[in-house]
Enzyme design. Structure first.
Site, PDB file in Angstrom:
ATOM      1  N   GLY A 148      22.583  65.514  -6.917  1.00  0.00           N
ATOM      2  CA  GLY A 148      21.973  64.184  -6.990  1.00  0.00           C
ATOM      3  C   GLY A 148      21.842  63.697  -8.417  1.00  0.00           C
TER       4      GLY A 148
ATOM      5  N   GLY B 268      20.738  60.585  -9.464  1.00  0.00           N
ATOM      6  CA  GLY B 268      20.039  59.305  -9.415  1.00  0.00           C
ATOM      7  C   GLY B 268      19.174  59.147 -10.661  1.00  0.00           C
TER       8      GLY B 268
ATOM      9  N   VAL C  72      16.380  60.528 -11.611  1.00  0.00           N
ATOM     10  CA  VAL C  72      15.932  61.773 -12.253  1.00  0.00           C
ATOM     11  C   VAL C  72      17.128  62.639 -12.645  1.00  0.00           C
ATOM     12  CG1 VAL C  72      14.542  63.867 -12.009  1.00  0.00           C
ATOM     13  CG2 VAL C  72      13.787  61.758 -10.920  1.00  0.00           C
TER      14      VAL C  72
ATOM     15  N   LYS D  67      -0.862  58.824   1.238  1.00  0.00           N
ATOM     16  CA  LYS D  67       0.495  58.279   1.334  1.00  0.00           C
ATOM     17  C   LYS D  67       0.487  57.154   2.358  1.00  0.00           C
ATOM     18  CE  LYS D  67       4.673  59.310  -0.318  1.00  0.00           C
ATOM     19  NZ  LYS D  67       5.065  59.862  -1.605  1.00  0.00           N
TER      20      LYS D  67
HETATM   21  P1  NAD Z   1      17.349  58.387  -6.542  1.00  0.00           P
HETATM   22  O1  NAD Z   1      17.363  57.712  -5.203  1.00  0.00           O
HETATM   23  O2  NAD Z   1      17.434  57.562  -7.772  1.00  0.00           O
HETATM   24  O3  NAD Z   1      18.509  59.478  -6.623  1.00  0.00           O
HETATM   25  C1  NAD Z   1      18.894  60.294  -5.572  1.00  0.00           C
HETATM   26  C2  NAD Z   1      20.389  60.562  -5.758  1.00  0.00           C
HETATM   27  O4  NAD Z   1      20.796  61.510  -4.781  1.00  0.00           O
HETATM   28  C3  NAD Z   1      21.250  59.318  -5.566  1.00  0.00           C
HETATM   29  O5  NAD Z   1      22.151  59.184  -6.644  1.00  0.00           O
HETATM   30  C4  NAD Z   1      21.974  59.583  -4.246  1.00  0.00           C
HETATM   31  O6  NAD Z   1      23.268  58.994  -4.194  1.00  0.00           O
HETATM   32  C5  NAD Z   1      22.054  61.090  -4.271  1.00  0.00           C
HETATM   33  N1  NAD Z   1      22.272  61.713  -2.974  1.00  0.00           N
HETATM   34  C6  NAD Z   1      21.843  61.314  -1.755  1.00  0.00           C
HETATM   35  N2  NAD Z   1      22.268  62.170  -0.819  1.00  0.00           N
HETATM   36  C7  NAD Z   1      22.978  63.126  -1.447  1.00  0.00           C
HETATM   37  C8  NAD Z   1      23.663  64.290  -1.022  1.00  0.00           C
HETATM   38  N3  NAD Z   1      23.706  64.639   0.264  1.00  0.00           N
HETATM   39  N4  NAD Z   1      24.275  65.058  -1.943  1.00  0.00           N
HETATM   40  C9  NAD Z   1      24.236  64.727  -3.251  1.00  0.00           C
HETATM   41  N5  NAD Z   1      23.607  63.630  -3.718  1.00  0.00           N
HETATM   42  C10 NAD Z   1      22.986  62.838  -2.827  1.00  0.00           C
HETATM   43  O7  NAD Z   1      16.015  59.277  -6.520  1.00  0.00           O
HETATM   44  P2  NAD Z   1      15.261  59.878  -7.788  1.00  0.00           P
HETATM   45  O8  NAD Z   1      14.177  58.949  -8.190  1.00  0.00           O
HETATM   46  O9  NAD Z   1      16.243  60.352  -8.781  1.00  0.00           O
HETATM   47  O10 NAD Z   1      14.543  61.128  -7.101  1.00  0.00           O
HETATM   48  C11 NAD Z   1      15.286  62.268  -6.740  1.00  0.00           C
HETATM   49  C12 NAD Z   1      14.398  63.215  -5.956  1.00  0.00           C
HETATM   50  O11 NAD Z   1      13.267  63.579  -6.738  1.00  0.00           O
HETATM   51  C13 NAD Z   1      13.808  62.628  -4.656  1.00  0.00           C
HETATM   52  O12 NAD Z   1      13.688  63.655  -3.711  1.00  0.00           O
HETATM   53  C14 NAD Z   1      12.426  62.163  -5.075  1.00  0.00           C
HETATM   54  O13 NAD Z   1      11.533  62.137  -3.983  1.00  0.00           O
HETATM   55  C15 NAD Z   1      12.056  63.242  -6.075  1.00  0.00           C
HETATM   56  N6  NAD Z   1      11.075  62.813  -7.072  1.00  0.00           N
HETATM   57  C16 NAD Z   1      11.357  61.756  -7.874  1.00  0.00           C
HETATM   58  C17 NAD Z   1      10.414  61.369  -8.827  1.00  0.00           C
HETATM   59  C18 NAD Z   1      10.691  60.213  -9.742  1.00  0.00           C
HETATM   60  O14 NAD Z   1       9.965  60.071 -10.746  1.00  0.00           O
HETATM   61  N7  NAD Z   1      11.700  59.407  -9.497  1.00  0.00           N
HETATM   62  C19 NAD Z   1       9.206  62.064  -8.952  1.00  0.00           C
HETATM   63  C20 NAD Z   1       8.973  63.171  -8.136  1.00  0.00           C
HETATM   64  C21 NAD Z   1       9.913  63.532  -7.182  1.00  0.00           C
END
Ligand code: NAD
Length: 353
Positions: A180, A182, A184, A80
Site C-alpha cells: 500500500g 497511499g 502513509v 467511532k
Molecule cells: P490510503 O487510502 O491513502 O492508502 C491505502 C493504499 O492502499 C492505497 O494506495 C490503495 O490503492 C492501496 N491498496 C488498497 N488495497 C490494496 C491491496 N489489496 N494491495 C495493495 N495495496 C492496496 O490510506 P492511508 O491513509 O495511507 O492509510 C493506510 C492504512 O493505515 C489504513 O489501514 C489506515 O486505516 C491506517 N492508518 C492511517 C493513518 C493516517 O494517518 N492516514 C493513521 C493510522 C492508521
C-alpha cells in the site's frame, strides 16, 4: 433528527443511532470509554450490509480507539462513528451537516474526525454544526493531514523492531516490503529509501507503484504476492485483515511493522505468528502518530515539541512491549493489551476513589 440510545453491550458507555428523514442520514456513534477523556475516533462512511453490521463496525473500531489512545499516553477515550450510505449517495453536504448535528447532540462526549470514506471537505461541513470535530485543514489549531506523522511513527517503530530482531536499528541494506503506497505508505517508503533500505512494493494503484519504482528504485510485485516477499520487514499499509488464515503461513519476513489498522484478521493470529518466529509489532501501537497529530488539535497544543515528545514515546513504548514479550515468552499483542488494561483500570480506580 431522531437519536436513540441502544442497549447493546454494557462494555460500552453508549451506542447511539442517529437518523434524519430529511437528509437520509443513518449513522451510529459508539462511545467505548471516556475513562481517560472525551472519546475520539474518526467517522467511517460506506455501504454496509445492514444496520447490525454498521453498528458492530462502529463498536469494534471504538474499542480499538480506546486502546490506541491509552497506549499513546493521550488524555482521550475511544469512540467511532459510521455513516451508512449507498455507494452513490455518499457525503453530500446536507448529509454531513446532519451528522454534525448528531455529534453536537452528544455534548462533547464524542469528538469526530476524518476516516475511511470521509474527506477534509466533509469535516468542514460537520464543523459548521459542531465544535466536536478534529483533523481540520484550516483554523488556528488545525492539524491537517495526519499521514506524514503516522509514517514517521511507523518508521521509528520499525527501527526499534530491527534492533529487537537483528541487534541494530539500521535500515541500510535491509529490505522492506511495503503493502500500500497511499498517504502513509508513500511517505514511509521515501523515508526508508533515504536511510538506504531496499524496497519491495505493491499497490492496486499502478500510478503509485510506477512512481516508487522510478523515484526510489523499488521492486514492484503483484498485490497478492507482497506478503510472500523475501524481506527483513513486511509493512502492511493498505487495508485491515492482511494477516489471515491463508496469509499467516506465507509471510516470509521475520518482522511485521506497518500502519494499517486491524492487521490481524482475528486475535489468534498473534500466537500463530509467534509460533512461526515472526515478530509482530501491534498495529495500534505502531500507527498512533496519526492520533497524536489529531490530539494536538483537540488539546490545543501548537508546539512541535509536544508532538515530537509523544512520537518518541510511541517507539519507546514499542521497545518496552517487545522486551517484556521476549522476556516472558508472550505475544507483543498480549503485552500491549495488558498494558492498556492496566492504564484504564488505574484511571477508573482514581476516578471512583
Ligand atoms: P490510503 O487510502 O491513502 O492508502 C491505502 C493504499 O492502499 C492505497 O494506495 C490503495 O490503492 C492501496 N491498496 C488498497 N488495497 C490494496 C491491496 N489489496 N494491495 C495493495 N495495496 C492496496 O490510506 P492511508 O491513509 O495511507 O492509510 C493506510 C492504512 O493505515 C489504513 O489501514 C489506515 O486505516 C491506517 N492508518 C492511517 C493513518 C493516517 O494517518 N492516514 C493513521 C493510522 C492508521
Amino acid at each position: 433528527m431522531l437519536i436513540e440510545r441502544l442497549d447493546v453491550n454494557p462494555e460500552f458507555e453508549g451506542v447511539y443511532r442517529g437518523s434524519d428523514a430529511k437528509t437520509g442520514l443513518l449513522a451510529f456513534v459508539a462511545i467505548h470509554s471516556t475513562a481517560l477523556g472525551p472519546a475520539v475516533g474518526g467517522c467511517r462512511m460506506k455501504a454496509y450490509l445492514g444496520e447490525r453490521a454498521a453498528r458492530q463496525d462502529a463498536m469494534r473500531l471504538a474499542r480499538a480507539m480506546t486502546y490506541k489512545n491509552a497506549a499513546a499516553g493521550l488524555p482521550l477515550g475511544g469512540g467511532k462513528a459510521v455513516i451508512c450510505v449507498d455507494e452513490a449517495s455518499a457525503g453530500t453536504p446536507e448529509l454531513m451537516r446532519a451528522f454534525g448535528r448528531f455529534v453536537e447532540a452528544l455534548n462533547g462526549r464524542y469528538i469526530t474526525a476524518e476516516d475511511v470514506g470521509t474527506s477534509p471537505e466533509d469535516m468542514r461541513e460537520v464543523a459548521s454544526q459542531t465544535t466536536y470535530v478534529a483533523g481540520l485543514q484550516d483554523g488556528p489549531f488545525a492539524s491537517g493531514d495526519p499521514s506524514p506523522v503516522t509514517a514517521m511513527g511507523v518508521f521509528e517503530c520499525m527501527s526499534v523492531a530491527l534492533s529487537a530482531r537483528f541487534g541494530a536499528p539500521d535500515f541500510k541494506g535491509k529490505t522492506i516490503a511495503v503493502q500500500g503506497l497511499g498517504h502513509v505508505g508513500m511517505a514511509l517508503v521515501r523515508m526508508l529509501h533515504r536511510e538506504g533500505a531496499h524496497l519491495i512494493v505493491a499497490d492496486v494503484n499502478r500510478g503509485a507503484t510506477r512512481l516508487a519504482a522510478a523515484e526510489l528504485d523499488a521492486r514492484v510485485v503483484p498485490p497478492e504476492e507482497i506478503h510472500k516477499a523475501s524481506a527483513d520487514v513486511f509493512a502492511p499499509c493498505a487495508l485491515g485483515g492482511t494477516v489471515n488464515d491463508q496469509t499467516v503461513h506465507q509471510i516470509a519476513a521475520p518482522v511485521i511493522c506497518g500502519a494499517a489498522n486491524n492487521q490481524l484478521a482475528v486475535p489468534d493470529m498473534a500466537s500463530v505468528l509467534m509460533e512461526r518466529g515472526v515478530l509482530y509489532c501491534p498495529d495500534y501501537i505502531v500507527n498512533a502518530g496519526g492520533i497524536v497529530n489529531v490530539a494536538k488539535e483537540i488539546l490545543r497544543e501548537n508546539s512541535d515539541d509536544w508532538c515530537n515528545a509523544r512520537l518518541r514515546a510511541i517507539s519507546r513504548r514499542l521497545a518496552e512491549i517487545l522486551a517484556i514479550a521476549d522476556r516472558e515468552h508472550r505475544t507483543p499483542t498480549e503485552v500491549a493489551n495488558d498494558m492498556v488494561a492496566e492504564i484504564l483500570s488505574s484511571r477508573t480506580q482514581r476516578k471512583t476513589a
